[in-house]
Structure formats: structure tokens, C-alpha cells
Design an enzyme around this catalytic site. Structure first.
Site, mmCIF file in Angstrom:
data_model
loop_
_atom_site.group_PDB
_atom_site.id
_atom_site.type_symbol
_atom_site.label_atom_id
_atom_site.label_comp_id
_atom_site.label_asym_id
_atom_site.label_seq_id
_atom_site.Cartn_x
_atom_site.Cartn_y
_atom_site.Cartn_z
ATOM 1 N N LYS A 214 18.883 6.776 11.789
ATOM 2 C CA LYS A 214 17.606 6.141 11.451
ATOM 3 C C LYS A 214 16.500 6.945 12.090
ATOM 4 C CE LYS A 214 16.349 2.208 9.386
ATOM 5 N NZ LYS A 214 17.178 1.394 8.489
HETATM 6 N N1 GLU Z 1 16.530 1.498 4.856
HETATM 7 C C1 GLU Z 1 17.646 0.964 4.144
HETATM 8 C C2 GLU Z 1 18.595 0.238 5.087
HETATM 9 O O1 GLU Z 1 18.221 -0.161 6.157
HETATM 10 C C3 GLU Z 1 18.333 2.007 3.266
HETATM 11 C C4 GLU Z 1 18.872 3.193 3.983
HETATM 12 C C5 GLU Z 1 19.386 4.290 3.054
HETATM 13 O O2 GLU Z 1 19.374 4.110 1.855
HETATM 14 O O3 GLU Z 1 19.832 5.301 3.593
HETATM 15 O O4 GLU Z 1 19.717 -0.010 4.751
#
Ligand code: GLU
Length: 411
Positions: free
Chosen positions: A102
Site C-alpha cells: 500500500k
Molecule cells: N484499494 C483497493 C483495496 O483496498 C484496491 C487495491 C488494488 O486493486 O490493488 O482493496
């Protein structure tokens, strides 16, 4: 309050009922790699402002790091680290071959012009170049980041490396290799999971009232899909507050009102309700779809919903989890409920690598069985171990991550 402290508690609850070796659990208590960046950006008035950015690469045991980029004034390393961990768990729960990561920037994007936002994003992307790539780490949208932001990241990356690499990010615009169905994927995946749960509870959508906190890509689209599927959406809110109508809201009218006036203040089809009060409404299903730490030890005793369906990441603290469990309130955890987004991100990556694109129908036909299977596996494991769904999901994920670590052999 440290969110990562909550993560470690969730992990502990799962390790207590799983057979995963202690040495692997110990590894998973820390990210593989933590990156922080300093980003000086020229503002429209000629001054230079410096921003702090992060990328946490938590686990790559099961595949390239995967997870979004968040732009928010309260974003910090502790939050990003927690979100990165949850991504690793989430990808394992739905069984897609990806790890967890992240990123984020501490910034209120609403205070920036479009040009400032683009320069900030490109500065971040340039710093990320050595660390990301389709086989390494693949960012995506998260809170306050859009397909357009992903386009800037991809464009900057391609310019620096000197070749095309659409798979470096997912959640891109369709014109640049985005996947059909990526935008509604989180909500659509959640609806598949909720439908399974509703069948287990022997309920019909029209008997179910729902309160949704959050009107972004996740909560906003979920409210629309629920409305279309015949559920009664009785409350909706954005970051400033919400509206409530026990007889059911006209969801398209709420969306339209927000689009025109910028907020829900003065919406005629319901009474005003604060975000705190929305959480405590007498509904069947409560859907937190905004930020973490919404349901805590303080308000868990006042939650009246029968089901808390987590579409935000980390909306319920461990203290609240314990209280809700005691009150027999079912919590469908984030790592299952909102995993449709990253699943279609995975489809997007596959399409980019193959240079071969699918229709929206094909995407949804592949998404549904993944979500339904994940739900059934988590449900079954929870019954077997007599633990809440979150712990069961974590146990399944831990086993899968541990298997990948062990299959790699000695260090
Ligand atoms: N931000 C989204 C999540 O928390 C999607 C992450 C992604 O598609 O890599 O799952």
C-alpha cells in the site's frame, strides 16, 4: 491510536486457532520493505511545498506486491503499513497470486489544483519507479485516487523506463489498458458476497434495510447496486454527514443531489444524520465504506445492525469486534467483503500482460465464482473453528501465505 496495533491483535486471534508455524507468524508481524519519500512540488503560485509519501511492501510470498495509493490528510506510515498487511491477507483470501502493499501521501487533495495534483503524483511516480513494475509491485486507486491519477503514474513510469508497461498500475482509464468493470468491481464483488450471506440468513433483499457510510467509488456504487437489487437503502452519508429515511431513500436522487450541490445538506427526501448517528441506526445491514476506526469500543454497544459489512478497510477495531461478537452481530470482514476490487485489478494485470482484453460480462463471470467461493470457505472455516468470520478469513490467508513461504524452501 495505532492501527497497526489493531492489525497485530487480529493476527494474534488467527494464530491462536491456526497451525501456522510461529517463525512464519513472526515474519508476518513486519513488512518486507518500508519506503518513505520526500516530494518537493512546485505549486501554482510558484512556491515549493514538500510532501511526505510512503509505500509499504508487506508480503511478496504469493506474488508481486499489490495495493492502492491513498491521498488523505491523515494518511501516515502506521496506516499505510496496516493497509498493506490487509492487502496481503485479502489477496490470499480470494486466492489470487499477489502479495500485499500500500502507498499514500499525507495530503488533502481537495486543497490542490488539478495541475498541482498531477505534479505531486508524477513526483511520487518518479520516486516509485525503481520499486514498482508489473512483476514487482502494482499500485491501484484507493481513497481519493482515481483512474486519472493511475494514468499519470503509468505515464511517468513508462517515460522513465522507456518502454510500455500498462501492468505497472491497475484501475487505469479504459483507453490506457484499464479493465472493463474495474470501477464497480468492489461494489459488485461485495454484492455477490452479501447475496450469499442473505441466503444463509434466509432473508430476501426487500426485507433488508441498509445504511451506507461513504459515497466514494465503493459506498456510492454499492448503494446504487443495492437499490437496483431491491434492498432498502435507508441511510447514506459522505464525509460531511448524511441523510436518513426509514422508508427507504431514492438512491439515484441522493446521488444526483450530491452531484449538483456538492453535499447532502438540504436533501429533501430524508432527514439529516451525522456519520456517528448513521452507524447506530436500526438497520439490518450497516456498511461502513469510508475510513478505518469507525466502530470502536465506544460505540460498538450501540450498533443496532444485525450485520456489519465492511467495505472500508479496517472500520472495526478489535475491541469493537469482541463486543459485536458477544452481541451475535455478524461482521463480514473487509478482507472478504471488499476483495472484488483487487480481484478485478488482478484481471486487469492479466489482460495487460496478455495484451488481450475481456468484455465486462467476461470480467463479472470470472469475478462471481471467486467471491462466492471465498465466502463459502470463510463461512465454513468460521463454523468449524467457532470463530468470527474475520478470524476465519485470517486463518485461511495465513495458511496460504505460509504455504508459499514454505514452498520456497530454506533461506
Ligand atoms: N484499494 C483497493 C483495496 O483496498 C484496491 C487495491 C488494488 O486493486 O490493488 O482493496
Amino acid at each position: 491510536m495505532s492501527i497497526f496495533a489493531n492489525v497485530l491483535q487480529q493476527l494474534k486471534a488467527a494464530t491462536q486457532v491456526s497451525k501456522v508455524p510461529a517463525s512464519i507468524v513472526e515474519q508476518l508481524q513486519r513488512p518486507e520493505r518500508t519506503l518513505t519519500f520526500t516530494l518537493p512540488v512546485v505549486m501554482d503560485n510558484g512556491s515549493v511545498r514538500t510532501f511526505e509519501a510512503y509505500r509499504v511492501q508487506y508480503s511478496s510470498a504469493r506474488g508481486p506486491y499489490k495495493g492502492g495509493l491513498r491521498y488523505h490528510p491523515q494518511t501516515n506510515l502506521d496506516e499505510v503499513k496496516s493497509l498493506a498487511f490487509w492487502m496481503a491477507v485479502k489477496c490470499a483470501v480470494v486466492g489470487i497470486p499477489l502479495g500485499g502493499g500500500k502507498g499514500g501521501i499525507t495530503v488533502d487533495p481537495k486543497s490542490l489544483s488539478r495541475g498541482e495534483l498531477e505534479r505531486l503524483t508524477r513526483a511520487f511516480a518518479r520516486e516509485l519507479v525503481p520499486f514498482i513494475g508489473p512483476d514487482k509491485d502494482v499500485p491501484a486507486p484507493d481513497v481519493n485516487t482515481t483512474p486519472e491519477v493511475m494514468a499519470w503514474v503509468m505515464d511517468e513510469y513508462e517515460k522513465v523506463v522507456g518502454y510500455k508497461a500498462p501492468g505497472v498500475v491497475t484501475g487505469k482509464p479504459l483507453a490506457l489498458g484499464g479493465s472493463q468493470g474495474r470501477t464497480p468491481a468492489t461494489a459488485q464483488g461485495a454484492l455477490y458476497v452479501l447475496s450469499e450471506l442473505v441466503q444463509k440468513l434466509r432473508l430476501k433483499p426487500k426485507q433488508i434495510t441498509v445504511a451506507v457510510q461513504g459515497m466514494g467509488n465503493v459506498g456510492g456504487i454499492m448503494a446504487q447496486l443495492l437499490h437496483q437489487a431491491g434492498y432498502q437503502v435507508v441511510a447514506m452519508s459522505d464525509s460531511a454527514g448524511g441523510v436518513y429515511n426509514p422508508k427507504g431513500l431514492d438512491v439515484p436522487a441522493v446521488e444526483q443531489f450530491k452531484k449538483q450541490s456538492g453535499s447532502l445538506k438540504g436533501f429533501p427526501g430524508g432527514k439529516q444524520v451525522s456519520n456517528a448517528k448513521l452507524l447506530e441506526l436500526p438497520v439490518t445491514v450497516l456498511i461502513p465504506a469510508a475510513l478505518e476506526n469507525q466502530i470502536t469500543g465506544k460505540n460498538a454497544g450501540r450498533i443496532k445492525a444485525k450485520v456489519v459489512f465492511e467495505m472500508a478497510n479496517g472500520p472495526t477495531t478489535p475491541e469493537a469486534d469482541a463486543k459485536l461478537a458477544r452481541r451475535k452481530i455478524i461482521v463480514v470482514p473487509d478482507v472478504l467483503a471488499n476483495a472484488g476490487g483487487v480481484t478485478v485489478s488482478y484481471f486487469e494485470l492479466v489482460q495487460n500482460l496478455q495484451q488481450y482484453y475481456w468484455s465486462e460480462g467476461e470480467v463479472m463471470a470470472k469475478l462471481k465464482p471467486i467471491m462466492v467461493t471465498a465466502f463459502k470457505q470463510v463461512w465454513q472455516r468460521a463454523e468449524q473453528l467457532k470463530v468470527p468470520l474475520r478470524t476465519a478469513a485470517f486463518v485461511i490467508a495465513l495458511e496460504r501465505i505460509a504455504q508459499a513461504i514454505e514452498a520456497r524452501g530454506e533461506y
